[in-house]
Design a protein around this motif. Structure first.
Motif, short mmCIF file in Angstrom:
data_model
loop_
_atom_site.label_atom_id
_atom_site.label_comp_id
_atom_site.label_asym_id
_atom_site.label_seq_id
_atom_site.Cartn_x
_atom_site.Cartn_y
_atom_site.Cartn_z
N GLY A 219 -6.05 -30.40 -49.34
CA GLY A 219 -5.11 -29.52 -48.66
C GLY A 219 -4.01 -29.06 -49.61
O GLY A 219 -4.23 -29.04 -50.82
N VAL A 220 -2.88 -28.72 -49.04
CA VAL A 220 -1.80 -28.20 -49.89
C VAL A 220 -0.79 -29.30 -50.23
O VAL A 220 0.29 -29.02 -50.73
N GLU A 221 -1.19 -30.55 -49.96
CA GLU A 221 -0.27 -31.67 -50.18
C GLU A 221 0.48 -31.52 -51.50
O GLU A 221 -0.13 -31.30 -52.54
N GLY A 222 1.79 -31.63 -51.43
CA GLY A 222 2.59 -31.60 -52.67
C GLY A 222 2.97 -30.19 -53.11
O GLY A 222 3.97 -30.01 -53.79
N GLN A 284 -6.04 -21.94 -40.33
CA GLN A 284 -5.11 -22.99 -40.79
C GLN A 284 -5.73 -24.34 -40.43
O GLN A 284 -6.20 -24.52 -39.30
N TYR A 285 -5.77 -25.27 -41.37
CA TYR A 285 -6.46 -26.52 -41.06
C TYR A 285 -5.66 -27.44 -40.16
O TYR A 285 -4.44 -27.48 -40.20
N PRO A 290 -2.41 -37.53 -36.79
CA PRO A 290 -1.11 -36.85 -36.59
C PRO A 290 -0.34 -36.75 -37.90
O PRO A 290 -0.36 -37.66 -38.73
N GLY A 291 0.33 -35.63 -38.09
CA GLY A 291 1.16 -35.46 -39.29
C GLY A 291 0.38 -34.99 -40.51
O GLY A 291 0.91 -34.97 -41.62
N ASP A 292 -0.89 -34.61 -40.31
CA ASP A 292 -1.74 -34.33 -41.46
C ASP A 292 -2.30 -32.90 -41.45
O ASP A 292 -3.25 -32.59 -42.16
N SER A 293 -1.71 -32.05 -40.63
CA SER A 293 -2.23 -30.67 -40.54
C SER A 293 -1.53 -29.78 -41.58
O SER A 293 -0.58 -30.20 -42.23
N TYR A 294 -2.02 -28.55 -41.70
CA TYR A 294 -1.36 -27.60 -42.60
C TYR A 294 0.12 -27.46 -42.23
O TYR A 294 0.99 -27.51 -43.11
N LEU A 295 0.38 -27.33 -40.93
CA LEU A 295 1.78 -27.12 -40.50
C LEU A 295 2.66 -28.31 -40.88
O LEU A 295 3.83 -28.16 -41.24
N ASN A 300 6.54 -26.70 -41.64
CA ASN A 300 6.98 -25.45 -41.01
C ASN A 300 6.10 -25.19 -39.79
O ASN A 300 5.05 -24.58 -39.89
N PRO A 301 6.53 -25.68 -38.60
CA PRO A 301 5.68 -25.59 -37.41
C PRO A 301 5.36 -24.15 -37.00
O PRO A 301 4.40 -23.92 -36.28
N ASP A 302 6.17 -23.20 -37.48
CA ASP A 302 5.94 -21.80 -37.08
C ASP A 302 5.19 -21.00 -38.15
O ASP A 302 5.04 -19.79 -38.03
#
Ligand code: NAD
Length: 484
Positions: A219-222, A284-285, A290-295, A300-302
């Protein structure tokens, strides 16, 4: 048998941003490996320049750590590292101040090739170009190397080009897209234009469609903060996938040379049709926990930035009219896999009707993993019992075909940096090419921004949103499986 190595001419290479992540992970290890392979002449010098308060000794320690950590292929041992460090120097410099440039000038020699690698954020490119000129560190043989991202849209790319071309001629500017330095990508040109076999079939009459996939399992982690301002379209499609599409679709250039190849790529980009909203799917993945999605990763939830995009692209020219190119790229997909698949049409008539579900040939050019090529062909199923047909891959994994030689093949950065020193721009993007690519991307993005549509969710480990599968199903086609 090691690959043939021709040493380059003596050079001074200044890495502006020499203490940064890119220098540490890619540029310095690449230069070290080239030295191990005998391509650097004894007179080569590499000068790191950055804001960090370092001296030659500290920077050499930094370089030693970088190459120990990031250079696995073809190392030349402790002695090799020590020899490499002898050609390394450092100058502390703030781009916006004046004094560092004067000190940097003292490192440069008159009678060798000079190249400046701008390994800093693009907001500094213009200022660096001006400072280099103002302090007379350049002449018309100097080369500058600039990293991606080259602009965020057409306007910013034009502004950046204008800033650079005020100080340098186009023939001095090397815009890196490291995909172009990959062995397989160049092999695509060798296969197309070095064999008489494929080119007569390489058109809409014989090719049903082309699929280009660049899938990542991470993912985009980091990198969330950077990525969320960019997204898959700008981070991957505008540059990497566009380059793969161009090399697949372009006309044969008159010769293998920088302008001939880039002219043909530019013609492809200019022939791309606009992509209407129904012909792309953004995603969007979702997280596995929990806590592991793209958002979550971009905090940034939006966010409406896409971590996945699939597009159906039409090329309006004689060669390709009616043969779509399907592109897709995304993060947190089933596997890490990049490939170009050319799906040929079914034979026009089968003499084996009823025996076999006819399928066309497929040529797969794999970028990762296991760089190589496969041609899917139909053969007779072995054994008695009548004429039954089956499909088999004619497989050429470079690692198997080339044996030891593959271990010595340079990676993309090695090849590209040596091309800079050699003065060969073939594998670098020209300014008009980059602008044309943004000119195609911008209206597609503008449309989705205007619509306010959110990217569709997709599961981590999947092939992207369901709708991206439909993009092909509705045309009676299927994506190839994403697998490593
Ligand atoms: P970084 O933040 O790790 O390093 C930036 C470097 O620039 C540091 O050496 C820093 O000292 C120097 N610097 C910053 N401001 C300066 C100033 N005012 N004066 C002098 N030096 C200054 O960045 P990075 O990840 O190495 O990225 C560099 C460039 O490469 C960026 O354009 C980035 O988009 C691009 N890029 C990076 C990667 C990667 O893997 N890191 C991949 C592709 C492209």
């Amino acid at each position: 048998m090691a690959a043939t190595t021709i040493p380059v001419d003596p050079f001074d290479l200044v890495i502006l941003g020499g203490t940064g992540d890119l220098a540490r992970r890619k540029i310095l290890p690449a230069l070290y490996r080239r030295m191990c392979s005998g391509q650097l002449p004894p007179e080569a010098r590499i000068i790191g320049a950055a804001r960090a308060d370092m001296n030659q000794k500290k920077f050499r320690d930094f370089v030693r750590k970088a190459i120990t950590e990031f250079s696995t292929a073809s190392p030349c041992g402790d002695e090799g590292i020590e020899n490499f460090l002898k050609i390394i120097d450092y100058e502390q410099l703030d781009v916006f101040a004046e004094d560092g440039w004067k000190r940097l000038k003292k490192h440069l020699r008159k009678d060798v090739i000079t190249a400046f690698y701008f390994s800093v954020g693009p907001s500094l490119f213009g200022e660096i170009a001006r400072k280099l000129t103002k302090h007379k560190l350049t002449d018309d043989t100097t080369r500058i190397v600039v990293e991606k991202p080259f602009g965020r849209d057409l306007a910013s790319a034009k502004a950046l080009n204008a800033e650079l071309t005020t100080c340098f001629d186009e023939h001095q500017i090397y815009r890196i897209d490291h995909y172009l330095g990959k062995e397989t990508v160049q092999n695509l040109m060798a296969v197309r234009f070095g064999n008489a076999l494929f080119e007569p079939l390489w058109n809409a009459q014989h090719v049903d469609h082309v699929q280009i996939t660049v899938a990542e399992d991470l993912g985009v982690e980091g990198r969330g903060a950077y990525y969320d301002k960019s997204g898959a379209m700008r981070d991957m499609v505008q540059n990497h996938l566009m380059q793969l599409l161009c090399l697949t679709a372009m006309e044969p250039p008159a010769k293998y040379g920088a302008d001939a190849v880039r002219d043909e790529k530019l013609k492809v980009i200019r022939a791309l049709e606009p992509v209407p909203p129904g012909d792309y799917v953004r995603g969007q993945y979702l997280g596995e926990k929990p806590g592991d999605s793209y958002l979550d990763h971009v905090n940034n939830p939006d966010s409406t930035t896409e971590s996945f995009i699939a597009l159906k692209v039409n090329i309006a020219n004689w060669r390709w009219a009616g043969t779509p190119f399907y592109l897709r790229t995304g993060k947190r997909l089933r596997a890490r896999m990049s490939e170009i698949a050319v799906i040929f049409k079914d034979p026009p008539h089968s003499i084996f009707e009823g025996e076999f579900n006819r399928k066309g040939n497929v040529l797969i050019i794999r970028l990762q993993p296991d760089e190589g090529m496969t041609l899917r062909v139909t053969i007779k199923e072995p054994g008695p019992g009548g004429m039954r047909l089956m499909e088999v891959p004619l497989d050429m994994t470079f690692a198997e075909a080339l044996g030891e030689q593959i271990a010595f093949l340079p990676d993309a950065y090695e090849r590209l940096i040596m091309d800079v020193i050699r003065g060969d721009q073939t594998l670098f993007m020209r300014g008009d090419e980059v602008e044309a690519a943004w000119g195609w991307v911008d209206p597609i993005r503008a449309e989705w921004i205007k619509s306010g549509a959110r990217p569709l969710p997709y599961d981590t480990g999947s092939s992207g949103p369901e709708d991206s599968l439909m993009l092909l199903h509705r045309d009676g086609r299927r994506w190839r499986k994403i697998k490593s």
